[in-house]
Structure formats: structure tokens, C-alpha cells
Design an enzyme around this catalytic site. Structure first.
Site, short mmCIF file in Angstrom:
data_model
loop_
_atom_site.label_atom_id
_atom_site.label_comp_id
_atom_site.label_asym_id
_atom_site.label_seq_id
_atom_site.Cartn_x
_atom_site.Cartn_y
_atom_site.Cartn_z
N SER A 115 0.98 -1.30 0.05
CA SER A 115 0.06 -0.03 0.11
C SER A 115 0.56 1.35 0.00
O SER A 115 0.52 2.26 -0.41
CB SER A 115 -0.85 0.04 1.28
OG SER A 115 -0.23 -0.33 2.25
N HIS A 138 -4.99 -3.47 -3.08
CA HIS A 138 -4.75 -2.47 -4.18
C HIS A 138 -4.43 -3.31 -5.55
O HIS A 138 -3.84 -2.66 -6.33
CB HIS A 138 -3.21 -1.68 -3.74
CG HIS A 138 -3.63 -0.98 -2.49
ND1 HIS A 138 -4.10 0.32 -2.41
CD2 HIS A 138 -3.35 -1.34 -1.11
CE1 HIS A 138 -4.14 0.77 -1.05
NE2 HIS A 138 -3.57 -0.21 -0.23
N LYS A 189 -11.31 0.79 -2.32
CA LYS A 189 -10.35 1.34 -3.11
C LYS A 189 -10.84 1.49 -4.39
O LYS A 189 -11.67 2.08 -4.83
CB LYS A 189 -9.18 0.72 -2.60
CG LYS A 189 -8.75 0.85 -1.49
CD LYS A 189 -7.57 0.17 -0.62
CE LYS A 189 -7.43 0.85 0.76
NZ LYS A 189 -7.08 -0.04 1.76
C1 LIG Z 1 -7.22 -0.40 3.00
C2 LIG Z 1 -6.29 -1.46 3.19
C3 LIG Z 1 -6.99 -2.43 4.31
C4 LIG Z 1 -8.26 -2.05 4.98
O1 LIG Z 1 -9.39 -1.90 4.21
P1 LIG Z 1 -10.45 -1.19 4.58
O2 LIG Z 1 -11.59 -1.48 3.80
O3 LIG Z 1 -10.04 0.34 4.40
O4 LIG Z 1 -10.68 -1.47 6.07
C5 LIG Z 1 -6.49 -3.66 4.12
N1 LIG Z 1 -5.31 -4.02 3.75
C6 LIG Z 1 -4.67 -3.07 2.72
C7 LIG Z 1 -3.38 -3.65 2.45
C8 LIG Z 1 -5.15 -1.90 2.67
O5 LIG Z 1 -4.55 -1.00 1.83
#
Ligand SMILES: *Cc1c(COP(=O)(O)O)cnc(C)c1O
Length: 397
Positions: A177, A205, A237
Site C-alpha cells: 500500500s 490495491h 479502493k
Molecule cells: C486499506 C487496506 C486495508 C483495509 O481496508 P478497509 O476496507 O479500508 O478497512 C487492508 N489491507 C490493505 C493492504 C489496505 O490497503
């Protein structure tokens, strides 16, 4: 007992350049956002496909709200599981080529669930050092032993696997991330097979970004359910919505329904959100051009970045092929100064500092979206060049 001195703690954070500030947006999440009455070109969100304000998803949300109301009213197992949740789970499983999927209200909760349900006392979790905080917290919450390996270091991962006779789980982000690089999943799958370990992949991602049809790391690497048995991704995302899912064999998913505490002891996401997620998934399936647009923007940025690179600023530009394009500045103060300049010029970029990233690797986290134009990318690079040049001038004075 005395209450902590919060004022002092906040001041200390501010002195080390670590105080985080929230920007209040008065617009939807999109390429141009309004903050404090100012229009900013947004290179900070994870809305990689520009779906957070996609009209059909908004429409799906409002019509589901008309039909199902606002709140789910209960957890999934009590009486909060509605038709849009069920439809979304089936559509997600089929999209990523898995037998079944379970949705969670967030990726954070999904990761807690996976680690809590799979790794038991006496087992060993082997985790990449740069894994997302939610995976780290999942490891903390499980009763299993744990160890980490340096970022994407297959040799050390193999050592760890070889050394232990415990039941083993290897846990990794697919696309990291804060770095944007992709884990070597093909090799990791082979290694897990050789040492009889189970691979857990967080595709937050990768989903909607990599793979020919945006199906994420399973598609990118051509890994089936047997090779990649625990596949988790978020819906907040690239899909522009909210929530997350875990997919795999049906009995595994059914077991999560029975056992995952972060699924059982929480209210189901609103049905309207589930409908909006499904609408965006369908939009992605029916409009492959948005994915093509994102990929074109990524290569355009990389290409135009060469000019920025040739200016020779003391930064590290990570070699990322994904929507996440970090520029590592180093210390917090310089990062904030540069970020401030970019902001003044009308660009919103993530300023990421420890503990989100290792000490002395504070960075600009530039994220690209399908909805950016090449012109906006040019303008960003121009602004970065100006900001770094000014910064350098000031340091040299
Ligand atoms: C954003 C993210 C999460 C958490 O997801 P949310 O739905 O925002 O709680 C988990 N793992 C990774 C790698 C992330 O970037």
C-alpha cells in the site's frame, strides 16, 4: 491514576512533524475535490477507477435505500443479511473465480477474521515486514506464533519456512500500500506448496487494478483457488465503495460465517452500500475502458516522471507498475515542506510518515486514477519539480 497529558503528547507529535491533520472535503471523492473552499486536483485517494461517485452506483444506492431503508438493523447471522449482500457475495466470488465469498464491513475487519479463524495456538504466521496494519493487528489478535521476513525477500522467507515444523501461514499484501510494488506471488505459491504452508493474500490495491480484466492478483499471476486459497480484497479502493470480501472454497467461507468475530459481532453494512458496490463491479465488467485508462495513466506518469528524475533531486522514486507511485523524501520536515508547496499549487497528495512507513522514509504517496487526464498528470509533475527545486534552494542557503 492521572489522565494522560494529551496536550503535551500532541505538541510532541507536532514537534517531530508527526501530527496528522484531516482535510474536510465538501465535494464527492473525485479528480477535483473542494477543501476549505479551494479546488484541488486529487492525487491522494485510492479511488483508482474513479468509481466513488459513479452515477449508476449512486443510483443503485438510492434505489436500494428506497427499498431496504438505511440500516441493516442487525448482524448478518441475526437478521441483517439482505438480498443485496447475498447478490454481492455471489458476484464477487464469480468475478475472482472462487467458489464463494463473504463480505465484511471493512478490509480491516476481514483481515482480523482471516487470521483469527485460520491461525491457531501452536501455528506459525510468517509475514512480510511491510504488510498493512490490519494484517499486523490480525497477527496480534491470533493465538499463533509469528515471525516476519524482510520485504519480498524470498530467500529469508524460505529459511523461515524450512526451519519450522509447525502449521504455517504466509501472509502478504499483493500490492504494497505504501510502496506500490507487487509481491512475487508465483514464487511464494511454489514455496508454500513445497513447505506445506498456506498463503494468505491481501489484494486491497490489486483488485480492480492489476490483471487483464482488473480481477486482481489471482488474474495477474494466473493463480487458481487451490494455489491462492485465501484471497481478500477491499471494496473501498478501486471499486469506489465500502467494505471488503474474503473468497475461496465454499467450506472455508462458510466456516468464516460461523466463526469470524469481526463478522458475527457487528452490524451488517447497509444494503444500499452493498448495492452500490455491486453496481460498480458491474460497471467495471461492462466498461473495460476505465481499466485501460488507469493503465495508460500509470505508464504516462512513469514516462513523464523521467523528466522529474533527470533533475536529480535527492529522492527515491520507487519502481511501481501500479496506481501507487511513491516518492521517498526521507525526513518528516522536508516532506511536509514539499507537501505544503504542492498543496499551495493546488494538488492533493498523500504525505505519509512513520509509523505508517519506516523511520526516515517519509514519502509523497501519489495515486493515479482512471479519471485523471494526461494534462493533470503533466501539471502534477511540473508542480513537483517546482516544489523540489524550491526546497533544494532553501536547504542550500
Ligand atoms: C486499506 C487496506 C486495508 C483495509 O481496508 P478497509 O476496507 O479500508 O478497512 C487492508 N489491507 C490493505 C493492504 C489496505 O490497503
Amino acid at each position: 491514576m492521572k489522565f494522560l497529558n494529551f496536550q503535551q503528547l500532541l505538541e510532541q507529535r507536532a514537534e517531530s512533524g508527526l501530527l496528522r491533520q484531516r482535510q474536510t472535503l465538501t465535494s464527492p471523492q473525485q479528480t477535483i475535490v473542494s477543501v476549505d473552499g479551494k479546488q484541488l486536483i486529487n492525487f491522494a485517494s485510492n479511488d483508482y477507477l474513479g468509481l466513488a461517485n459513479q452515477p449508476q452506483a449512486v443510483q443503485a444506492l438510492t434505489s436500494a435505500a428506497d427499498r431496504y431503508g438505511v440500516g441493516a438493523g442487525a448482524s448478518h447471522l441475526v437478521c441483517g443479511h439482505q438480498k443485496p449482500h447475498q447478490d454481492l457475495e455471489e458476484a464477487l466470488a464469480s468475478f475472482v473465480g472462487r467458489e464463494a465469498a463473504i463480505t465484511f464491513s471493512s478490509g480491516y475487519m476481514a483481515n482480523l477474521a482471516i487470521l483469527q479463524c485460520l491461525a491457531k495456538k501452536g501455528d506459525l504466521i510468517i509475514a512480510d515486514k511491510l504488510n498493512h496494519a490490519s494484517l499486523i493487528d490480525g497477527v496480534r489478535l491470533s493465538d499463533a506464533d509469528s515471525t516476519r521476513f524482510p520485504h519480498c525477500d524470498l530467500a529469508i522467507l524460505e529459511k523461515r519456512l524450512k526451519k519450522s515444523s509447525q502449521n504455517k501461514f504466509v501472509v502478504t499484501d499483493s500490492v504494497f500500500s505504501m510502496d506500490g510494488d507487487i509481491a512475487p506471488l508465483t514464487e511464494m505459491v511454489a514455496m508454500c506448496d513445497k513447505y506445506d504452508a498456506i498463503l494468505i493474500v491481501d489484494d486491497a490495491h490489486g483488485f480492480g487494478v492489476i490483471g487483464e480484466n482488473g480481477k486482481g492478483s489471482a488474474e495477474h499471476f494466473g493463480l487458481n483457488q487451490k494455489q491462492l486459497p485465501v484471497l481478500m480484497a477491499t471494496l473501498g479502493k478501486a471499486l469506489g465503495g465500502f467494505g471488503a470480501f474474503v473468497s475461496g472454497e465454499k467450506p472455508f467461507v462458510d466456516y468464516l460465517v460461523q466463526q469470524a468475530r469481526s463478522y458475527i459481532y457487528t452490524t451488517a453494512m447497509p444494503a444500499s452500500i452493498a448495492s452500490a458496490n455491486l453496481a460498480n463491479l458491474n460497471h467495471l465488467k461492462q466498461n473495460p475502458k476505465i481499466l485501460a485508462q488507469l493503465k495508460s495513466n500509470i505508464s504516462y506518469f512513469r514516462q513523464q516522471c523521467e523528466t522529474f528524475k533527470s533533475a536529480g533531486f535527492p529522492v527515491t522514486i520507487l519502481p511501481s507498475e501500479t496506481a501507487i507511485q511513491p516518492i521517498i523524501v526521507g525526513d518528516n520536515e522536508s516532506l511536509l515542506a514539499i507537501n505544503h508547496r504542492i498543496l499551495e499549487q493546488g494538488f492533493l497528495v498523500g504525505a505519509i510518515r512513520p509509523p505508517t512507513v519506516p523511520a526516515n522514509s517519509a514519502r509523497l504517496r501519489i495515486t493515479l486514477s482512471a479519471s485523471h487526464s494526461h494534462r493533470q498528470i503533466d501539471q502534477l509533475i511540473q508542480s513537483l519539480t517546482n516544489a523540489f527545486a524550491l526546497q533544494q534552494k532553501e536547504v542550500n542557503q
